[in-house]
Motif scaffolding. Sequence first.
Motif, PDB file in Angstrom:
ATOM      1  N   PRO A   6     -30.955 -28.706  33.604  1.00  0.00           N
ATOM      2  CA  PRO A   6     -30.441 -29.049  34.934  1.00  0.00           C
ATOM      3  C   PRO A   6     -31.577 -29.161  35.952  1.00  0.00           C
ATOM      4  CG  PRO A   6     -29.215 -27.214  33.978  1.00  0.00           C
ATOM      5  CD  PRO A   6     -30.436 -27.413  33.140  1.00  0.00           C
ATOM      6  N   HIS A  38     -26.589 -31.459  37.061  1.00  0.00           N
ATOM      7  CA  HIS A  38     -25.425 -30.743  36.523  1.00  0.00           C
ATOM      8  C   HIS A  38     -24.207 -30.902  37.416  1.00  0.00           C
ATOM      9  CE1 HIS A  38     -22.723 -27.259  36.162  1.00  0.00           C
ATOM     10  NE2 HIS A  38     -22.904 -27.459  34.865  1.00  0.00           N
ATOM     11  N   GLY A  64     -28.616 -25.708  29.456  1.00  0.00           N
ATOM     12  CA  GLY A  64     -28.214 -25.683  30.845  1.00  0.00           C
ATOM     13  C   GLY A  64     -26.925 -24.944  31.089  1.00  0.00           C
ATOM     14  N   LEU A  67     -20.601 -26.654  30.599  1.00  0.00           N
ATOM     15  CA  LEU A  67     -19.804 -27.837  30.904  1.00  0.00           C
ATOM     16  C   LEU A  67     -18.464 -27.724  30.186  1.00  0.00           C
ATOM     17  CD1 LEU A  67     -22.558 -30.552  30.362  1.00  0.00           C
ATOM     18  CD2 LEU A  67     -21.515 -30.002  32.570  1.00  0.00           C
TER      19      LEU A  67
END
Length: 283
Positions: A6, A38, A64, A67
């Motif tokens: 990110p 992100h 990262g 999600l």
Amino acid sequence: MILLVPANPLRPRHPDEHFAAEAQAAQAAGLDVAVVDHDALARGGVVRRAVASVSGSGVAVYRGWMLRSEQYAMFAEVLAERGVVLRTDGEQYRRAHELPGWYAALAAVTPPSVWTTGSERADFDRARVELGTGPAVLRDYSKSMKHYWNEAAFIPDLEGGGAAWRVASRFLELRDDEFVGGFVLRRFERFASAEVRTWWVDGVCVLIGAHPDSPDDFAPVEIDPAPIAPMIAGLGLPFVTVDLALRTDGVWRVIELGDGQVSDRPTTIEPQAMIGTLLAQAR
């Protein structure tokens, strides 16, 4: 291999501070590093803008923030249009990220669990009755609210429908728009150790360390990952973490399986060790 991390919201061309050390270690090891937005990935509909700074082509690994499965699938699709292929595809990410995707393979070594589709009270009550009486732990497909243990995670007795639903209602309130899939009820088990996070590449355990929530707490006895290795390998997932805890009877139990790309690294594991797991993928 390309490492995707990110971007720093204040310095969009630079990695987010939380992942900067891993990005530096990756560059030192000869990997290409690119940043993605992100927030744009999480909003949906602007995914192409989120990956605008990704150049080149080849296989990529994301390290990262979490999600949702549908967000990750769109992320993978848009990257593929640019010639970049995430080593973990959208279907693999969902199976690792959401408990129903991995539970059957690990049912023998993890607390008994049932789940709903959605958040309706009637479905919750059916799942509650199916699991039986006694204490349970509540979560959704991807996350618990264990930091709100007494109000939104622990159910002292499933037989008390009203009290159990109050916990579920508080869980829904706290998770809000981030609620994923449905309720998951897991049989409560007592543990004698903090959780240990193990890292797996193609079904092989490549790293063992503390859990990020307790980075200075180490297992009281050595962990042998061999008993669960065939189960993890059978899932066919490229890069996952498996969190384990020692039950009071001395048996290691699987608490959680997650996609390794969005699993946090404890501070007691050096970023170079994390990048070593990614290089293991590249070989």
